[in-house]
Design an enzyme around this catalytic site. Structure first.
Site, PDB file in Angstrom:
ATOM      1  N   TYR A 156       0.838  -1.211   0.000  1.00  0.00           N
ATOM      2  CA  TYR A 156       0.000   0.000   0.000  1.00  0.00           C
ATOM      3  C   TYR A 156       0.877   1.267   0.000  1.00  0.00           C
ATOM      4  O   TYR A 156       0.646   2.203  -0.778  1.00  0.00           O
ATOM      5  CB  TYR A 156      -0.906  -0.040   1.236  1.00  0.00           C
ATOM      6  CG  TYR A 156      -1.888   1.104   1.346  1.00  0.00           C
ATOM      7  CD1 TYR A 156      -3.029   1.149   0.544  1.00  0.00           C
ATOM      8  CD2 TYR A 156      -1.686   2.141   2.261  1.00  0.00           C
ATOM      9  CE1 TYR A 156      -3.947   2.185   0.644  1.00  0.00           C
ATOM     10  CE2 TYR A 156      -2.593   3.182   2.375  1.00  0.00           C
ATOM     11  CZ  TYR A 156      -3.726   3.205   1.568  1.00  0.00           C
ATOM     12  OH  TYR A 156      -4.631   4.241   1.678  1.00  0.00           O
ATOM     13  N   LYS A 160       1.127   4.221  -2.790  1.00  0.00           N
ATOM     14  CA  LYS A 160       0.737   5.604  -2.498  1.00  0.00           C
ATOM     15  C   LYS A 160       1.920   6.567  -2.655  1.00  0.00           C
ATOM     16  O   LYS A 160       1.736   7.727  -3.041  1.00  0.00           O
ATOM     17  CB  LYS A 160       0.125   5.700  -1.092  1.00  0.00           C
ATOM     18  CG  LYS A 160      -1.208   4.952  -0.957  1.00  0.00           C
ATOM     19  CD  LYS A 160      -2.272   5.509  -1.893  1.00  0.00           C
ATOM     20  CE  LYS A 160      -3.652   4.936  -1.637  1.00  0.00           C
ATOM     21  NZ  LYS A 160      -4.665   5.479  -2.570  1.00  0.00           N
TER      22      LYS A 160
END
Ligand code: NAD
Length: 248
Positions: A156, A160
């Protein structure tokens, strides 16, 4: 105040959570809004009907942002229905949290494909009409986790952080064409995900947030409205953190 009258917007992952709040906020400022969801088309339809109640045009589309043909297709449906595309909000995102040594290749791929490749594919499709219009606003929803990292979220956080690099680079490519590209990095926002936390975990996190509270989906949506409006025309390539001071 109708900041965005006559503008059209596309919000990925707009049927739930933060994306839903963004879609409704854009419509309340005067924009026509297309809402994309991967599986929960009913949620997208609910948002679309709320947008229509506000007197704006709306579209509910079922698509997977990590599919090149779906990405092209959603942009062409927006152009067919609305005639132009002024604002793209890349909000669709997913998590498969686990420690790196336990992380499967599939856990890695689905998160990178949705959160990073999806941004590439939908932006590439949306950029063509924006370049022709010589005007556009692209807003990518990143996360503070892409700035500070988080154990159990290597996939993740990499996705990002990748979105932030993508944002800066594309801002340089299209700045002279009057297209602004910015990212929003929310901190802990009250959504289904944060509601599921245990009380001890919430209290621990709250100690590190100077504002003393979790954010709301509207805190994020208001920032997106600013970045979608003419008020931010001289701002590009930036990442605005909306985190109550967590990362200060
Ligand atoms: P959410 O799960 O409610 O929203 C994610 C949406 O993305 C869902 O509607 C889902 O259908 C859609 N989606 C997922 N994969 C997709 C795909 N392949 N194609 C199309 N749509 C897809 O979660 P949320 O909290 O509202 O998150 C919205 C965004 O904000 C995400 O990018 C998330 O990473 C980011 N974010 C959330 C928080 C938070 O605290 N909730 C904090 C920082 C960043």
């Amino acid at each position: 105040m109708d900041h965005l009258s006559g503008k059209t917007a596309l919000v990925t992952g707009g049927g739930t959570g933060i994306g839903r709040a963004i879609a409704l906020a854009l419509a309340s400022q005067g924009a026509d809004v297309a809402v994309v969801n991967r599986s929960n088309i009913e949620a997208a339809r609910d948002v679309a009907s709320e947008i229509e109640k506000l007197g704006r045009r709306s579209l509910a589309l079922q698509a997977d942002v990590s599919s090149p043909s779906d990405a092209e297709n959603i942009v062409s449906q927006v152009l067919t229905s609305f005639g132009r595309l002024d604002i793209l909000v890349n909000n669709a995102g997913t998590t498969r949290d686990t420690l790196l040594l336990r992380m499967s290749e599939a856990d890695w791929d689905v998160v990178i494909d949705t959160n990073l490749k999806g941004v590439f594919l939908v932006t590439k499709a949306a950029l063509k009409p924006m370049v022709k219009q010589r005007q556009g606003k692209i807003i990518n929803i990143s996360s503070v986790m892409g700035l500070i990292g988080s154990a159990g979220q290597t996939n993740y956080c990499a996705s990002k952080a990748g979105v932030i690099g993508f944002t800066r680079s594309l801002a340089k490519e299209v700045g002279a064409r009057n297209i602004q590209v910015n990212a929003v990095a929310p901190g802990f926002i009250e959504t289904a995900m944060t509601h599921d936390m245990k009380d001890g975990q919430r209290d621990q996190i709250l100690k590190n947030i100077p504002a003393g509270r979790f954010g709301t989906v509207d805190d994020v949506a208001k920032t997106v409205i600013f970045l979608a409006s003419q008020s931010s025309d001289y701002i590009t390539g930036q990442t605005l953190t909306v985190d109550g001071g967590l990362t200060v």
